[in-house]
Design an enzyme around this catalytic site. Structure first.
Site, PDB file in Angstrom:
ATOM      1  N   SER A   1      48.385   4.777  10.655  1.00  0.00           N
ATOM      2  CA  SER A   1      48.572   4.792  12.112  1.00  0.00           C
ATOM      3  C   SER A   1      47.305   4.305  12.816  1.00  0.00           C
ATOM      4  O   SER A   1      47.366   3.703  13.886  1.00  0.00           O
ATOM      5  CB  SER A   1      48.947   6.190  12.607  1.00  0.00           C
TER       6      SER A   1
ATOM      7  N   GLU B   1      45.057   4.271  18.265  1.00  0.00           N
ATOM      8  CA  GLU B   1      44.110   5.362  18.002  1.00  0.00           C
ATOM      9  C   GLU B   1      42.668   4.855  18.108  1.00  0.00           C
ATOM     10  O   GLU B   1      41.740   5.627  18.328  1.00  0.00           O
ATOM     11  CB  GLU B   1      44.367   5.953  16.614  1.00  0.00           C
TER      12      GLU B   1
ATOM     13  N   HIS C   1      39.337   8.652   9.208  1.00  0.00           N
ATOM     14  CA  HIS C   1      39.958   8.613  10.533  1.00  0.00           C
ATOM     15  C   HIS C   1      41.480   8.499  10.453  1.00  0.00           C
ATOM     16  O   HIS C   1      42.181   8.991  11.341  1.00  0.00           O
ATOM     17  CB  HIS C   1      39.392   7.449  11.354  1.00  0.00           C
TER      18      HIS C   1
END
Length: 328
Positions: free
Chosen positions: A80, A92, A70
């Site tokens: 991130s 995210e 991911h």
């Protein structure tokens, strides 16, 4: 008497400049044992923490593998994924693609151990990569030697997560194109999806194959088992309703996944499509026949994924806390 050709001097200087430039680039690239000077024990500390966490919470090893996927599929391997929603940043983890992801709090356990030994030396992005590597070993998978030196992003890419990570209902052609964008070929994609050999799937992502009628590509006996695991067509997303990806060896990373696909026991539509599509089917058979060959191709695919567009040098930072960018 020979004369000096002064016109050749600029060419020499240009060549020398290019050599220096390439050397500078090389110093910024990922490299083996990046922390040998700044934090010699870094990789050993990560391995120790991953091992300890595995013995307390076995499913953490599966989480580390999923984190790598991911994180690296969305723009860059730059941690991130780990950023929380705060100060104008949208995490995210709020994306539907992140449904079911867990154990993020234990990333902080690993980071805390590193900060104790070498403050602000080891990036969260390298923690994501190396914890996945060590998690795969705990799950019986291959030992993959990874380069290090990734920097952490200063931003989240929440708006592009769904454009970057394939959905379990996407067509196989779309899935292949998503992975092709980071350099994986067809065999590499089929190998990487072998990570579905471990872990579990929430019933929310399964019930459309069971209700109102059973997907004809599912083995009937297996479908009955899945209905037992997912007894309602409208499961509560917050409830613990799930089925293991692989009933035979649920916590072992091996080629049983491919054997299950050949027996029409793929959990997700994307899994079953690997067998029905003529582009991918031959590789399913090859991996089902030979676990060592699967490990070989899986290793190549994971390495390629783990080196997708990393931030290096001053392109990023080393976060003090993996959940937040450093304050300026």
């Amino acid at each position: 008497m020979a004369t000096t050709n002064h016109h050749s001097c600029p060419c020499f200087l240009l060549l020398f400049s290019l050599i220096l430039f390439q050397f500078h680039l090389g110093k910024c690239d990922l490299q083996p044992d990046y922390y040998s000077q700044s934090c010699p024990q870094a990789e050993a500390i990560i391995e120790r923490e991953v091992t300890n966490l595995y013995h307390k919470h076995g499913n953490t090893a599966v989480s580390w593998v999923r984190n790598l996927f991911h994180d690296c599929m969305v723009k860059s391997c730059d941690a991130s994924l780990l950023l929380e929603t705060v100060n104008g940043i949208t995490s995210e983890k709020t994306s539907e693609r992140s449904f079911g992801m867990r154990n993020f709090k234990y990333v902080q356990t690993i980071k805390a151990a590193l900060e104790l030994e070498c403050p602000l030396k080891v990036s969260c992005a390298d923690i994501v990569a190396l914890s996945a590597r060590d998690g795969m070993v705990m799950l019986g998978g291959p030992r993959i030697e990874m380069k290090t030196g990734r920097m952490d992003s200063r931003e989240s890419y929440a708006t592009v997560v769904e454009d970057s990570i394939p959905n379990h209902n996407d067509s196989i052609s779309l899935v292949l194109s998503r992975f092709e964008s980071i350099g994986l070929d067809v065999e590499g994609v089929v190998a990487l999806l072998g990570a579905h050999s471990v872990g579990r799937v929430h019933c929310v992502n399964l019930v459309h194959r069971l209700y109102p009628t059973v997907d004809p590509t599912l083995d009937p006996d297996y479908a009955e088992y899945l209905k037992g695991r997912c007894p309602t067509p409208t499961p509560d997303p917050k409830a613990v309703f799930y089925a293991r990806n692989d009933r035979e060896t649920p916590m072992i990373l091996d080629n049983m996944y491919y054997k299950n696909l050949l027996g029409h026991k793929g959990l997700l539509i994307v899994d079953q499509q690997l067998v029905s599509d003529p582009t991918t089917a031959p590789f399913v058979q090859k991996f089902a026949d030979d676990n060592d060959y699967f490990f070989e191709q899986f290793t190549k695919a994971v390495l390629l994924l783990s080196e997708n567009n990393p931030l290096t040098g001053d392109q990023g930072e080393i976060r003090k806390d993996c959940r937040y960018v450093n304050s300026i």
